[in-house]
Enzyme design. Sequence first.
Site, PDB file in Angstrom:
ATOM      1  N   LYS A  22      60.676 -51.666   8.586  1.00 36.10           N
ATOM      2  CA  LYS A  22      59.242 -51.978   8.659  1.00 36.10           C
ATOM      3  C   LYS A  22      58.465 -51.120   7.662  1.00 36.10           C
ATOM      4  O   LYS A  22      58.989 -50.119   7.159  1.00 36.10           O
ATOM      5  CB  LYS A  22      58.739 -51.736  10.088  1.00 36.10           C
ATOM      6  CG  LYS A  22      58.837 -50.287  10.538  1.00 36.10           C
ATOM      7  CD  LYS A  22      58.577 -50.153  12.037  1.00 36.10           C
ATOM      8  CE  LYS A  22      58.687 -48.710  12.476  1.00 36.10           C
ATOM      9  NZ  LYS A  22      58.701 -48.591  13.943  1.00 36.10           N
ATOM     10  N   TYR A 249      37.512 -28.230  -4.880  1.00 31.45           N
ATOM     11  CA  TYR A 249      36.429 -28.560  -3.940  1.00 31.45           C
ATOM     12  C   TYR A 249      36.368 -27.530  -2.817  1.00 31.45           C
ATOM     13  O   TYR A 249      37.386 -27.163  -2.235  1.00 31.45           O
ATOM     14  CB  TYR A 249      36.663 -29.939  -3.324  1.00 31.45           C
ATOM     15  CG  TYR A 249      36.465 -31.085  -4.289  1.00 31.45           C
ATOM     16  CD1 TYR A 249      35.228 -31.318  -4.885  1.00 31.45           C
ATOM     17  CD2 TYR A 249      37.510 -31.949  -4.581  1.00 31.45           C
ATOM     18  CE1 TYR A 249      35.045 -32.384  -5.747  1.00 31.45           C
ATOM     19  CE2 TYR A 249      37.341 -33.016  -5.446  1.00 31.45           C
ATOM     20  CZ  TYR A 249      36.105 -33.230  -6.027  1.00 31.45           C
ATOM     21  OH  TYR A 249      35.928 -34.290  -6.875  1.00 31.45           O
TER      22      TYR A 249
END
Length: 356
Positions: A22, A249
């Site tokens: 999956k 940041y």
Amino acid sequence: MAHNLAQARAHAGARGIWAVVKANAYGHGIENAVRAFADADGLALLETDEAHRARAAGWRKPILLLEGVFEHRDFALVAELDLTVVVHGFEQIAMLERLRPARPVGVYCKFDTGMNRLGFAADEARTAFDRLAALAHVRIEALMTHLANADRRDAAASVPTVASQRRALRALVPEWRGGWSVANSAALFLHAPEGDPTEAEFVRPGIALYGASPVVGIAAADLGLRPAMQLRSRVLAVRNLAPGQTVGYGSRWTARRPSRIGIVACGYADGYPRSAPDGTPVWVENAAGGARVALIGRVSMDMIAVDLTDMPSAACGDAVELWGTRIGVDEVAERAGTIGYELLSGLPARVRERPQ
Ligand SMILES: *Cc1c(COP(=O)(O)O)cnc(C)c1O
């Protein structure tokens, strides 16, 4: 991936193996999985378009739809692609009751034995099973359940365990003599088989086939597994910082010494976790050798910074491994507060397909 499947096979013994592919084979690509898992007994996945890709890539053995069909028209693809379907809810039984297929539909009947997610509850089990068994065009192949705590060796008595869920499953349809399907990677690699060896049993390993560990605290290598994915990039800039200067940041990281830092072209848009803290290991390599260096500062959308001060040979253009053979995906995941499953399956397709 083929090596890991062979390891799974060694644990499975006589049990059949559904290789769980999956989420684009946990980020590794359905087409790669079709080739690598040629020795599996079947592929298990979620979406009909992934089933379609597996068939188009040449997969001829069974395919199991782990959540079954979502709407009635999906049965056209079930027939066309010859899929085996999980049935976990009465809506799906109602759809099967209206169906008039040319050939019988193979079904895995899913029961809920403690996960409380999908499957028929204990008080619904009899009705669900009898309604399915009454349909001439439905062939029940196995009774299945999914384990809530197979990755815990310390599971408390108050939560469902591998043994208690297996017992609960067996009690639901006492006369059942067909197949069973219970084990995921953790159960397959860490728990002794508990099924009756005279009965057909089909295990459903996923994560282990990609060389990551199903259990926090147990290294994949200790389970005989090899990483199948390498997330690689390069150093794209190098700069020198004076003590007190900060990086990125929020200025999360501050240089405490004269520092040489590298900027690596890989960020959270490329699948690297934004939650990775300072100190998360990154592998940098050039002709002089390779070293584990530390991530510093906040992960940006398309870059990270690493501390190269202790690797004087490091330079612009050096090869970088974010995870793979030098840095285990589970190690990065643990630092970032997640699991290897999330990092592998979250890899964007555009990163996987970028030529090296
Ligand atoms: C994903 C999944 C598996 C595989 O689990 P792993 O922990 O990756 O081995 C097995 N069964 C079902 C129903 C699943 O959804």
